[in-house]
Design an enzyme around this catalytic site. Structure first.
Site, PDB file in Angstrom:
ATOM      1  N   GLY A   1       4.145  11.755   6.307  1.00 44.45           N
ATOM      2  CA  GLY A   1       5.122  10.814   6.261  1.00 44.45           C
ATOM      3  C   GLY A   1       4.732   9.809   5.162  1.00 44.45           C
ATOM      4  N   ALA A   2       5.063   9.690   4.041  1.00 42.55           N
ATOM      5  CA  ALA A   2       4.890   8.597   2.888  1.00 42.55           C
ATOM      6  C   ALA A   2       5.713   7.481   3.015  1.00 42.55           C
ATOM      7  CB  ALA A   2       4.672   9.216   1.612  1.00 42.55           C
ATOM      8  N   GLY A   3       6.087   6.907   4.229  1.00 42.55           N
ATOM      9  CA  GLY A   3       6.755   5.619   4.354  1.00 42.55           C
ATOM     10  C   GLY A   3       5.925   4.820   4.588  1.00 42.55           C
ATOM     11  N   VAL A   4       6.465   3.548   5.055  1.00 41.59           N
ATOM     12  CA  VAL A   4       5.708   2.103   5.100  1.00 41.59           C
ATOM     13  C   VAL A   4       4.248   2.470   5.858  1.00 41.59           C
ATOM     14  CG1 VAL A   4       6.314  -0.175   5.006  1.00 41.59           C
ATOM     15  CG2 VAL A   4       8.316   1.011   5.252  1.00 41.59           C
TER      16      VAL A   4
ATOM     17  N   SER B   1       3.261   9.532  10.892  1.00 43.02           N
ATOM     18  CA  SER B   1       4.180   8.498  10.893  1.00 43.02           C
ATOM     19  C   SER B   1       5.357   8.856  10.044  1.00 43.02           C
ATOM     20  CB  SER B   1       3.420   7.278   9.976  1.00 43.02           C
ATOM     21  OG  SER B   1       2.903   7.933   8.605  1.00 43.02           O
TER      22      SER B   1
ATOM     23  N   GLY C   1       8.704   7.859  11.067  1.00 43.63           N
ATOM     24  CA  GLY C   1       9.855   6.990  11.508  1.00 43.63           C
ATOM     25  C   GLY C   1       9.670   6.618  12.699  1.00 43.63           C
TER      26      GLY C   1
ATOM     27  N   HIS D   1       4.618 -23.826 -13.758  1.00 45.43           N
ATOM     28  CA  HIS D   1       3.656 -23.086 -14.498  1.00 45.43           C
ATOM     29  C   HIS D   1       2.384 -23.627 -14.343  1.00 45.43           C
ATOM     30  CE1 HIS D   1       2.115 -21.036 -18.281  1.00 45.43           C
ATOM     31  NE2 HIS D   1       1.578 -22.170 -18.414  1.00 45.43           N
TER      32      HIS D   1
HETATM   33  P1  NAI Z   1       9.486   5.234   7.578  1.00 45.48           P
HETATM   34  O1  NAI Z   1      10.884   5.685   7.777  1.00 45.48           O
HETATM   35  O2  NAI Z   1       9.404   4.025   6.674  1.00 45.48           O
HETATM   36  O3  NAI Z   1       8.851   6.573   6.772  1.00 45.48           O
HETATM   37  C1  NAI Z   1       8.718   7.976   7.484  1.00 45.48           C
HETATM   38  C2  NAI Z   1       8.529   8.745   6.258  1.00 45.48           C
HETATM   39  O4  NAI Z   1       8.375  10.207   7.003  1.00 45.48           O
HETATM   40  C3  NAI Z   1       9.751   8.871   5.280  1.00 45.48           C
HETATM   41  O5  NAI Z   1       9.444   8.870   4.231  1.00 45.48           O
HETATM   42  C4  NAI Z   1      10.211  10.376   5.892  1.00 45.48           C
HETATM   43  O6  NAI Z   1      10.936  11.402   4.817  1.00 45.48           O
HETATM   44  C5  NAI Z   1       9.215  11.110   6.176  1.00 45.48           C
HETATM   45  N1  NAI Z   1       9.166  12.358   7.232  1.00 45.48           N
HETATM   46  C6  NAI Z   1      10.094  12.642   8.212  1.00 45.48           C
HETATM   47  N2  NAI Z   1       9.872  13.602   8.876  1.00 45.48           N
HETATM   48  C7  NAI Z   1       8.749  14.270   8.207  1.00 45.48           C
HETATM   49  C8  NAI Z   1       8.219  15.429   8.418  1.00 45.48           C
HETATM   50  N3  NAI Z   1       8.677  16.415   9.395  1.00 45.48           N
HETATM   51  N4  NAI Z   1       7.329  15.731   7.519  1.00 45.48           N
HETATM   52  C9  NAI Z   1       6.858  14.943   6.540  1.00 45.48           C
HETATM   53  N5  NAI Z   1       7.415  13.734   6.463  1.00 45.48           N
HETATM   54  C10 NAI Z   1       8.259  13.225   7.137  1.00 45.48           C
HETATM   55  O7  NAI Z   1       8.775   5.300   9.023  1.00 45.48           O
HETATM   56  P2  NAI Z   1       7.278   4.647   9.377  1.00 45.48           P
HETATM   57  O8  NAI Z   1       6.513   4.747   8.316  1.00 45.48           O
HETATM   58  O9  NAI Z   1       6.943   5.720  10.405  1.00 45.48           O
HETATM   59  O10 NAI Z   1       7.730   3.375   9.744  1.00 45.48           O
HETATM   60  C11 NAI Z   1       8.564   3.023  10.892  1.00 45.48           C
HETATM   61  C12 NAI Z   1       9.126   1.871  10.618  1.00 45.48           C
HETATM   62  O11 NAI Z   1       8.318   0.715  10.999  1.00 45.48           O
HETATM   63  C13 NAI Z   1       9.924   1.536   9.319  1.00 45.48           C
HETATM   64  O12 NAI Z   1      10.721   2.290   8.728  1.00 45.48           O
HETATM   65  C14 NAI Z   1       9.772   0.158   9.011  1.00 45.48           C
HETATM   66  O13 NAI Z   1      11.218  -0.373   9.625  1.00 45.48           O
HETATM   67  C15 NAI Z   1       8.586  -0.369  10.162  1.00 45.48           C
HETATM   68  N6  NAI Z   1       7.580  -0.841   9.330  1.00 45.48           N
HETATM   69  C16 NAI Z   1       7.886  -1.916   8.606  1.00 45.48           C
HETATM   70  C17 NAI Z   1       6.748  -2.404   7.573  1.00 45.48           C
HETATM   71  C18 NAI Z   1       7.070  -3.429   6.733  1.00 45.48           C
HETATM   72  O14 NAI Z   1       7.968  -4.010   6.853  1.00 45.48           O
HETATM   73  N7  NAI Z   1       5.891  -3.815   5.781  1.00 45.48           N
HETATM   74  C19 NAI Z   1       5.454  -1.755   7.976  1.00 45.48           C
HETATM   75  C20 NAI Z   1       5.419  -0.666   8.652  1.00 45.48           C
HETATM   76  C21 NAI Z   1       6.369  -0.301   9.564  1.00 45.48           C
END
Ligand code: NAI
Ligand code: FAD
Length: 474
Positions: free
Chosen positions: A190-193, A278, A280, A453
């Site tokens: 998962g290349a999410g946040v 990670s 989601g 500035h």
């Molecule tokens: P995410 O929704 O940001 O990313 C999950 C990624 O996993 C997505 O790109 C998705 O396409 C991928 N994915 C899903 N199923 C998969 C699979 N079977 N194989 C490979 N890839 C797959 O969720 P994440 O990173 O787990 O974070 C959860 C939530 O926590 C975020 O959506 C955000 O709301 C919150 N968060 C916010 C942060 C911030 O505001 N800086 C930091 C960390 C988390």
């Protein structure tokens, strides 16, 4: 024996504890119930965000960023340090200290506001003439009755079928934030946040990090231009090995973890020492007794609410990660404030279209409002202005002169519709865009505001000028 309250808040994360404080400020007798157990085995207020989310992740990002800067950026300032080493256990200890300080602080805030805390799992038992009956499990089970209930039970990691999180070898967010030994090879699904932030932490310390993402698009919700720039810098500068459009197969774990996956139709394997999953998060309603009282939950498990966070049951409200909308701490808190005020008869308003998003990588990524792709899909005519950090004096001084600010404004009215950024401290710069958009500002308004500035905010100013084709430095 039961205790009667005006408002009972279930969950003490950034949604729940903030709702409780605002309700107390408005003169209500408030209870706040939470079941989170901290690392030391005792109850810890603050929910996911303070214990295993926003705060610990930013603490680790900062420590690892210092080490990275020491190794890669200090030399150009004339600073050389020989034999620099990194103590991962010390970094974790510092992070734990910050968490403890903040979670303890919530306890003091509750006390100051005369909010009664309850530690244990809350579940709805019934309704009565005096209000909703809630049982709190624990060593000393308690019963609470409240006319108004605010559910803020948050979310938990989305499970990957067939994979067991042990937080030793296969990690969720809690495990990813608590490794006291540097892994040599780390895999992330998962290349999410979370994947990008945690991947950055461990990569900067020297771990080989491979990220496997199912979608073909990188950061799919982000404006494409910014996402493209982010992919390039996170790959090239941070050194994350990111694979898009993969299909995860069997995962086996023993001394090491082997992930079978398909990329471009080709079968491959990844062997790592630790694996972070990670993919989601899902709304957390386990044990709440929602079904017992007929509380409506949608097909994806979110508690169903209207625009004002009212559920289908009178006097019961729900906020934060457990309801629709972005899963972000500041969104949860604002909903908490608004619901407390609604209970008091006030008429607050929240625009979910103006929630800022930030990814705390280096460079940081931040945005608010519509992306170019969303405007195109909706057939809205717009003008855009972009400006780069490349020639910004403050960014050059900081040694972080990379990134872009893009402002999208309505072609006819010039009202700002979206602002997208990648660059140094854009987590802070995005607030200017949020304020401007809340006040329905035009790009011309931003262009005519005096920006200090030298400051990074001058890039926002330049982007606003560029919307009208009159950048001064571009
Ligand atoms: P995410 O929704 O940001 O990313 C999950 C990624 O996993 C997505 O790109 C998705 O396409 C991928 N994915 C899903 N199923 C998969 C699979 N079977 N194989 C490979 N890839 C797959 O969720 P994440 O990173 O787990 O974070 C959860 C939530 O926590 C975020 O959506 C955000 O709301 C919150 N968060 C916010 C942060 C911030 O505001 N800086 C930091 C960390 C988390
Ligand atoms: P939570 O914070 O999840 O709190 C819910 C609380 O309710 C928990 O303590 C839980 O134990 C308790 N609870 C649940 N059920 C019951 C019950 N039946 N009885 C009693 N108590 C119960 N967001 C940002 O905005 N910025 C960030 O930088 C950021 N970074 C993150 C990093 C990571 C690694 C993760 C995982 C998340 C991050 N988030 C970030 C998301 C943020 O943590 C959540 O959006 C936020 O915590 C949601 O707040 P909440 O109050 O809705 O729920």
């Amino acid at each position: 024996m039961s205790q009667q309250f005006d408002v009972a808040v279930i969950g003490a994360g950034p949604g729940g504890y903030v709702a409780a404080i605002r309700a107390a400020q408005l003169g209500f007798k408030v209870a706040c119930i939470d079941d989170f157990i901290g690392k030391d085995g005792t109850p810890a207020l603050g929910g996911t965000c303070l214990n295993v989310g926003c705060i610990p992740s930013k603490a680790l990002l900062q420590s690892s960023e210092h080490f990275h800067a020491l190794n890669h950026d200090f030399a150009e300032h004339g600073i050389t340090v020989k034999g620099a080493s990194f103590d991962v256990a010390k970094m974790i200890e510092r992070k734990d200290g910050i968490v403890k300080k903040l979670t303890g602080g919530i306890g003091m805030l509750l006390k100051k506001n005369k909010i009664e805390p309850f530690f244990g799992r809350a579940s709805f038992a019934d309704n009565s003439a005096d209000g909703w009956i809630i049982d709190v499990a624990g060593t000393e089970p308690k019963r609470i009755i409240a006319r108004n209930v605010i559910i803020a039970t948050g979310s938990s990691p989305r499970p990957l079928p067939g994979v067991t999180i042990d937080n030793i070898t296969i990690l969720d967010n809690a495990g990813a934030l608590d490794q006291a030994v540097l892994p040599k090879r780390l895999g992330i699904i998962g290349a999410g946040v979370i994947g990008l932030e945690m991947g950055s932490v461990w990569r900067r310390l020297g771990t080989e990090v491979t990220v496997l993402e199912a979608l073909p698009d990188f950061l799919a919700a982000t404006d494409r231009q910014i996402a493209k720039e982010a992919l390039r810098t996170l790959t090239k500068d941070t050194g994350l090995d990111i694979h898009l459009g993969v299909e995860i197969g069997k995962i086996t774990s023993g001394k090491e973890v082997i992930v079978a996956y398909k990329e471009g139709g080709e079968a491959k394997t990844l062997t790592v020492d630790k694996l972070i999953v990670s993919i989601g998060r899902v709304p957390h309603t386990a044990g709440l007794g929602a079904e017992r009282i007929g509380l409506a939950v949608d097909a994806r498990g979110f508690i169903t609410v209207d625009d004002d966070c009212r559920t289908n049951l009178p006097g019961i409200w729900a906020i934060g990660d457990v309801v629709r909308g972005p899963m972000l701490a500041h969104k949860a808190s604002e909903e908490g404030v608004a619901v407390a005020e609604r209970i008091a008869g006030q008429k607050p308003h929240i625009d979910l279209g103006l929630v800022p998003f930030v990814v705390y990588t280096n460079p940081e990524i931040a945005w608010v409002g519509k992306t170019e792709e969303q405007l195109q899909a909706a057939g809205i005519a717009y003008r855009k202005g972009t400006a780069s950090f490349l020639a910004n004096g403050r960014a050059l001084g900081l040694g972080q002169a990379k990134g872009t600010v893009k402002i999208l404004a309505d072609k006819n009215t010039d009202r700002i519709l979206g602002v997208h950024m990648i660059g140094p401290m854009v987590s802070e710069l995005i607030s200017e865009a949020v304020v401007a958009m809340e006040f329905k500002a035009s790009s011309e308004d931003l262009a005519r505001i005096i920006h200090a500035h030298p400051s990074l905010s001058e890039v926002v100013h330049e982007a606003a000028l560029a919307v009208d084709g009159r950048p001064l430095h571009g």
